[in-house]
Motif scaffolding. Structure first.
Motif, short mmCIF file in Angstrom:
data_model
loop_
_atom_site.label_atom_id
_atom_site.label_comp_id
_atom_site.label_asym_id
_atom_site.label_seq_id
_atom_site.Cartn_x
_atom_site.Cartn_y
_atom_site.Cartn_z
N SER A 2 63.52 -41.97 -23.67
CA SER A 2 63.40 -42.54 -22.33
C SER A 2 62.08 -43.29 -22.17
N ASP A 3 62.05 -44.18 -21.19
CA ASP A 3 60.82 -44.91 -20.88
C ASP A 3 59.70 -43.93 -20.53
N ARG A 4 60.08 -42.89 -19.78
CA ARG A 4 59.07 -41.92 -19.35
C ARG A 4 58.49 -41.20 -20.57
N GLN A 5 59.34 -40.87 -21.52
CA GLN A 5 58.86 -40.19 -22.74
C GLN A 5 57.93 -41.11 -23.52
N GLN A 6 58.29 -42.39 -23.58
CA GLN A 6 57.43 -43.35 -24.28
C GLN A 6 56.08 -43.45 -23.57
N THR A 7 56.12 -43.47 -22.23
CA THR A 7 54.88 -43.53 -21.45
C THR A 7 54.05 -42.27 -21.70
N PHE A 8 54.71 -41.11 -21.70
CA PHE A 8 53.99 -39.85 -21.97
C PHE A 8 53.32 -39.91 -23.34
N ASP A 9 54.05 -40.37 -24.34
CA ASP A 9 53.51 -40.44 -25.70
C ASP A 9 52.30 -41.37 -25.76
N VAL A 11 50.32 -42.21 -23.20
CA VAL A 11 49.24 -41.56 -22.45
C VAL A 11 48.57 -40.50 -23.34
N ALA A 12 49.38 -39.72 -24.04
CA ALA A 12 48.84 -38.68 -24.93
C ALA A 12 47.98 -39.31 -26.03
N GLU A 13 48.43 -40.45 -26.52
CA GLU A 13 47.68 -41.18 -27.56
C GLU A 13 46.32 -41.63 -27.01
N LEU A 14 46.32 -42.09 -25.75
CA LEU A 14 45.08 -42.55 -25.12
C LEU A 14 44.16 -41.38 -24.75
N ILE A 15 44.74 -40.21 -24.51
CA ILE A 15 43.93 -39.02 -24.21
C ILE A 15 43.22 -38.53 -25.47
N ALA A 16 43.86 -38.70 -26.62
CA ALA A 16 43.37 -38.12 -27.89
C ALA A 16 41.86 -38.29 -28.13
N PRO A 17 41.31 -39.51 -28.00
CA PRO A 17 39.86 -39.65 -28.28
C PRO A 17 38.98 -38.87 -27.30
N PHE A 18 39.52 -38.56 -26.11
CA PHE A 18 38.75 -37.85 -25.09
C PHE A 18 39.01 -36.34 -25.13
N ASN A 19 39.96 -35.92 -25.97
CA ASN A 19 40.40 -34.52 -26.02
C ASN A 19 39.53 -33.75 -27.02
N LYS A 20 38.29 -33.53 -26.62
CA LYS A 20 37.29 -32.93 -27.52
C LYS A 20 37.63 -31.50 -27.93
N LYS A 21 38.39 -30.80 -27.09
CA LYS A 21 38.70 -29.40 -27.36
C LYS A 21 40.02 -29.23 -28.09
N GLY A 22 40.72 -30.34 -28.35
CA GLY A 22 41.99 -30.25 -29.05
C GLY A 22 43.06 -29.52 -28.27
N VAL A 23 43.04 -29.70 -26.95
CA VAL A 23 44.02 -29.05 -26.08
C VAL A 23 45.41 -29.63 -26.36
N THR A 24 46.41 -28.76 -26.45
CA THR A 24 47.80 -29.22 -26.61
C THR A 24 48.26 -29.78 -25.27
N LEU A 25 48.74 -31.01 -25.29
CA LEU A 25 49.10 -31.68 -24.04
C LEU A 25 50.53 -31.40 -23.62
N GLY A 26 50.69 -31.18 -22.33
CA GLY A 26 52.00 -31.02 -21.74
C GLY A 26 51.99 -31.62 -20.34
N GLU A 27 53.11 -31.59 -19.68
CA GLU A 27 53.22 -32.14 -18.33
C GLU A 27 52.19 -31.52 -17.38
N ALA A 28 51.94 -30.22 -17.55
CA ALA A 28 51.09 -29.49 -16.61
C ALA A 28 49.62 -29.41 -17.03
N THR A 29 49.27 -30.07 -18.14
CA THR A 29 47.87 -30.07 -18.58
C THR A 29 47.02 -30.76 -17.52
N THR A 30 45.95 -30.09 -17.09
CA THR A 30 45.08 -30.69 -16.07
C THR A 30 43.87 -31.34 -16.73
#
Length: 81
Positions: A2-9, A11-30
């Motif tokens: 789905s488009d939404r899944q592609q968008t999520f993927d 967004v997750a890719e763009l979060i990666a460089p900022f994810n210093k703690k290696g948090v597993t990403l999900g819908e509810a990740t704050t």
């Protein structure tokens, strides 16, 4: 996929460089609680999202977005405007 899944993927890719703690990403990740981002990180990340999707996220919208899922929903909504 789905488009939404592609968008999520993407967004997750763009979060990666900022994810210093290696948090597993999900819908509810704050961004503040789980990822522990400060306001500067948020600004850099928002700029990356805006560039990637060619959208503008207002300060009001940013204030309402607390989770990855909310961000994906906002991006999906803005892409269709």
């Amino acid at each position: 996929m789905s488009d939404r899944q592609q968008t999520f993927d993407k967004v997750a890719e763009l979060i990666a460089p900022f994810n210093k703690k290696g948090v597993t990403l999900g819908e509810a990740t704050t961004f503040q609680g789980d990822l522990e981002w400060d306001s500067l990180t948020v600004m850099d990340f928002v700029a990356a999202i805006e560039d990637e999707f060619d959208i503008l996220i207002t300060m009001n919208m940013q204030a309402e977005i607390e989770t990855v899922g909310q961000l994906v929903d906002a991006v999906e909504k803005l892409k269709t405007q």
